[in-house]
Design a protein around this motif. Structure first.
Motif: not given
Length: 392
Positions: A220-246
């Motif tokens: 919900v937070a991603a759809s409302l506040f994040f992805i359209d503001l910074a772009g799909r490509r950037k948040y896809l890479m951020i999400g994958i990077s967070v998964q790598i860290l975890c």
């Protein structure tokens, strides 16, 4: 009509499982039938949303499809948990309640389709120009002569006419030629909780439900506040990077936990639990949400149905494979080795996103097709009109 048919198929499969009456084979048949329904619905829904949504809201509206899926998962986990502790296991109601609840959402979908509009782009592909314009007018809530509606409709019509002129008819062979020129943490969360020291089965199930709720909140937070503001490509890479860290922390923790369990502190275990929930954020804003969006919007109008189905085919193929390979993988490569493999997969996804995935935020579907047009031109011999268009 597709939504109605496949929702009905899903209902039939759920009812077969619900009223299996102790016949072990019936739930398998029911699952196969519900699979036919849910597989098609996972293609139809995001594809239809992406086609009817304005560019400024396409990401938001398409991601809410995934939010609805997560809502169903969360309700399902707690419903099963509630039935397990409140309904006697000696009665059939303990498993019939969860199965019957599956029929509510598709039944509502069938009812609401009678007030839904068909995709204007789909109608244009079928050369139903008047119906297409009428559908767009109702969807936008504006008259046909409004500049916003006229501009959008003319852009769609011009693009579809141009594609039909350049790429031939809609034969199945033509569509296939043009087209070809999951999540382990979620599915095995109770097992993973057991690996890091959570032993009570009720706590495992309840924690799995909380994890699903965490994913829902993140989506919900991603759809409302994040992805359209910074772009799909950037948040896809951020999400994958967070998964790598975890995955990296969990791999290291399990390696130490297995060899020196007595030296593992409570804080380390708490941190492992925390990283599992942080993983929910990375997965929600990246590899869970955005493939649905990309799979619906990156295909040209003419092959969107087949291309979207192909995308979801691979999604469900891996969804099927994970339960088959993950248990032996967790057992045979020392548990922590499985997380190393997850890191490798995420690294491949990160590199692929960086080099291959375009940014599509704020673009209409026709503008996205223009970005990908050079790939189509490379896949077939150039005509004089193509040479002129490429030069322009």
């Amino acid at each position: 009509m597709s939504l109605r048919v496949y929702s009905l198929i899903y209902i039939i499969g759920s009812l077969i499982s619900c009223f299996s009456s102790g016949n072990a084979g019936a739930p398998y048949v029911g699952r196969i039938i519900t699979g036919l329904g849910i597989g098609a619905l996972s293609v139809i829904s995001p594809m239809a949303i992406s086609e009817i949504a304005p560019p400024a809201f396409r990401c938001l509206m398409t991601l809410w499809f995934t939010i609805c899926m997560l809502s169903g998962q969360a309700v399902g986990v707690f419903l099963v948990y509630g039935c397990s502790i409140n309904v006697a296991p000696t009665t059939a109601l303990q498993y019939q309640f969860p199965w019957f609840s599956h029929t509510f959402a598709p039944a509502l979908s069938i009812i609401f389709t009678f007030w839904a509009e068909e995709s204007s782009r789909w109608l244009l592909l079928d050369h139903e120009y008047d119906k297409s314009l009428a559908a767009l007018v109702r969807l936008r809530g504006l008259p046909a002569n409004a500049e916003f509606v006229a501009t959008e409709f003319n852009s769609m019509a011009y693009h579809i006419e141009d594609r039909n002129a350049g790429l031939g008819n809609n034969s199945s062979i033509q569509i296939i030629r043009e087209t070809f020129l999951a999540n382990t943490i979620t599915n095995f969360l109770p097992t993973i909780f057991g690996m890091i020291g959570v032993t009570d089965s009720g706590v495992k199930v309840y924690s799995t439900g909380l994890y699903t709720v965490a994913k829902w909140v993140c989506c919900v937070a991603a759809s409302l506040f994040f992805i359209d503001l910074a772009g799909r490509r950037k948040y896809l890479m951020i999400g994958i990077s967070v998964q790598i860290l975890c995955h990296s922390y969990l791999a290291g923790y399990l390696k130490i936990y297995q060899t020196n369990k007595e030296h593992v502190s409570k804080n380390s275990t708490d941190a492992a639990l925390t990283f599992i929930y942080i993983h929910a954020f990375g997965w929600a804003i990246g590899l869970y949400s955005l493939p649905y969006l990309f799979g619906a919007e990156l295909w040209p109008n003419k092959i969107r149905s087949f291309g979207g189905a192909l995308s979801q085919c691979f999604h469900w193929l891996f969804y099927f494979a994970i339960p088959k390979v993950a248990p032996s993988m967790l057992a045979n490569i020392h548990q922590w080795g499985a997380f190393i493999l997850f890191i490798v997969f995420c690294m491949v996804a990160l590199l692929y996103t960086y080099f291959m995935v375009p940014e599509t935020a704020g673009m209409s579907l026709e503008e996205i097709s223009r970005i990908l047009r050079p790939l189509v031109l490379l896949a077939r011999p150039l005509k004089p009109s193509d040479e002129f268009e490429s030069t322009q």
